[in-house]
Design an enzyme around this catalytic site. Sequence first.
Site, PDB file in Angstrom:
ATOM      1  N   GLY A  88       2.372   2.437  10.559  1.00 39.89           N
ATOM      2  CA  GLY A  88       3.289   3.564  10.397  1.00 39.89           C
ATOM      3  C   GLY A  88       3.993   3.981  11.674  1.00 39.89           C
ATOM      4  CE  LYS A  91       0.582   3.793   4.664  1.00 43.95           C
ATOM      5  NZ  LYS A  91       0.151   3.853   6.038  1.00 43.95           N
ATOM      6  CB  SER A 100       5.197  -1.460  12.005  1.00 45.12           C
ATOM      7  OG  SER A 100       4.773  -0.114  12.206  1.00 45.12           O
ATOM      8  CD  GLU A 151      -2.982   5.654   6.341  1.00 50.65           C
ATOM      9  OE1 GLU A 151      -2.983   5.723   5.099  1.00 50.65           O
ATOM     10  OE2 GLU A 151      -2.038   5.176   7.002  1.00 50.65           O
ATOM     11  CD  GLU A 202      -3.282  -2.684   7.194  1.00 51.59           C
ATOM     12  OE1 GLU A 202      -2.160  -2.923   6.758  1.00 51.59           O
ATOM     13  OE2 GLU A 202      -3.901  -1.662   6.935  1.00 51.59           O
ATOM     14  CG  ASN A 210      -1.688   1.275   1.384  1.00 56.00           C
ATOM     15  OD1 ASN A 210      -1.871   2.001   0.406  1.00 56.00           O
ATOM     16  ND2 ASN A 210      -2.160   1.563   2.587  1.00 56.00           N
ATOM     17  CG  HIS A 235      -5.730   1.727   4.895  1.00 53.49           C
ATOM     18  ND1 HIS A 235      -5.289   2.768   5.675  1.00 53.49           N
ATOM     19  CD2 HIS A 235      -4.697   0.853   4.791  1.00 53.49           C
ATOM     20  CE1 HIS A 235      -4.028   2.541   6.012  1.00 53.49           C
ATOM     21  NE2 HIS A 235      -3.644   1.378   5.485  1.00 53.49           N
ATOM     22  N   GLY A 251       2.997  -0.973   4.234  1.00 54.56           N
ATOM     23  CA  GLY A 251       3.005   0.417   3.813  1.00 54.56           C
ATOM     24  C   GLY A 251       4.423   0.907   3.577  1.00 54.56           C
ATOM     25  N   GLY A 252       5.005   1.541   4.597  1.00 50.21           N
ATOM     26  CA  GLY A 252       6.302   2.210   4.462  1.00 50.21           C
ATOM     27  C   GLY A 252       7.393   1.364   3.827  1.00 50.21           C
TER      28      GLY A 252
HETATM   29  C1  PEP Z   1      -0.633   0.241   5.744  1.00 51.26           C
HETATM   30  O1  PEP Z   1      -0.624   1.382   5.303  1.00 51.26           O
HETATM   31  O2  PEP Z   1      -1.549  -0.526   5.450  1.00 51.26           O
HETATM   32  C2  PEP Z   1       0.463  -0.162   6.616  1.00 51.26           C
HETATM   33  C3  PEP Z   1       0.415  -1.339   7.167  1.00 51.26           C
HETATM   34  O3  PEP Z   1       1.487   0.741   6.800  1.00 51.26           O
HETATM   35  P1  PEP Z   1       2.907   0.447   7.523  1.00 51.26           P
HETATM   36  O4  PEP Z   1       3.437  -0.847   6.968  1.00 51.26           O
HETATM   37  O5  PEP Z   1       3.751   1.623   7.150  1.00 51.26           O
HETATM   38  O6  PEP Z   1       2.645   0.336   8.989  1.00 51.26           O
END
Ligand code: PEP
Length: 253
Positions: free
Chosen positions: A174, A11, A212, A98, A168, A9, A96, A233-234
């Site tokens: 994040g 974002k 994470s 967010e 999640e 993802n 999600h 994500g990151g």
């Molecule tokens: C996400 O955006 O779904 C996510 C899990 O982000 P991160 O891996 O950065 O925590």
Amino acid sequence: MTRAIFAANWKLNHGPAAAGALVREVLARFQPRADREQIFFPPALSLGAVVEALAGRRDAAAGVQHVYWEPKGAFTGEISAPLAAEAGATWALVGHSERRHKFGETDEETGRKVRAVLAAGLAPMLCVGELLEERRAGRTEEVVLRQLTGGLAGLDAAATARVVVAYEPVWAIGTGVNATPADAAAVHRTIRRWLADHTPPGSRARILYGGSVSPENAAALLAEEELDGVLVGGASLKAESWLRIIETARPGR
Ligand code: PEP
């Protein structure tokens, strides 16, 4: 064999040029494997570049991070599931954290979106997860089951079986603080029990963990039988860290 899912993802990161270049680099350095698939969720404006970069690779796919539930009409700024499908998406994220917590998306709205995604022939990836205060108050199960109930409302058992769920925990997204493998697996078992009651006998739900995930913790998380993959994500934004994650060994499977 059920293939493990490695979902990225991005974002609101990577315009068309960067998105296309990243996918081309990843696919050039990672040969297809029967036991895993990659799904890239770029910003909608970069979807075309990602689809082009996939170049028909059968172990990789693209999706959108969000859709509106109506297929078309006077909804300025929105994108719809049929348009995403026409542009080459085969997946859509729904719910999600967010979207839920920054844009006020409700459980009822996630349900409408999942139904729209399925109607357009896309595969929905429904995200669920509790806030830190909800976990501390012992409400994780209640929150996750409420989100499942809303997100999968109105679906029959066969349609429910087409939905991939991503657990999640919001406090892990994040933050650099992932759920422990055991904690993630415990919530997965709760989700799996609920899904077993709402899908055809014998079907096995696919449930991912996100929050994470990094090259350092992916092996320990994916060693849990309960995890059918990860949503990242990151650490999915750069080829080096993403490749280290998708190369994670899963002994015994
Ligand atoms: C996400 O955006 O779904 C996510 C899990 O982000 P991160 O891996 O950065 O925590």
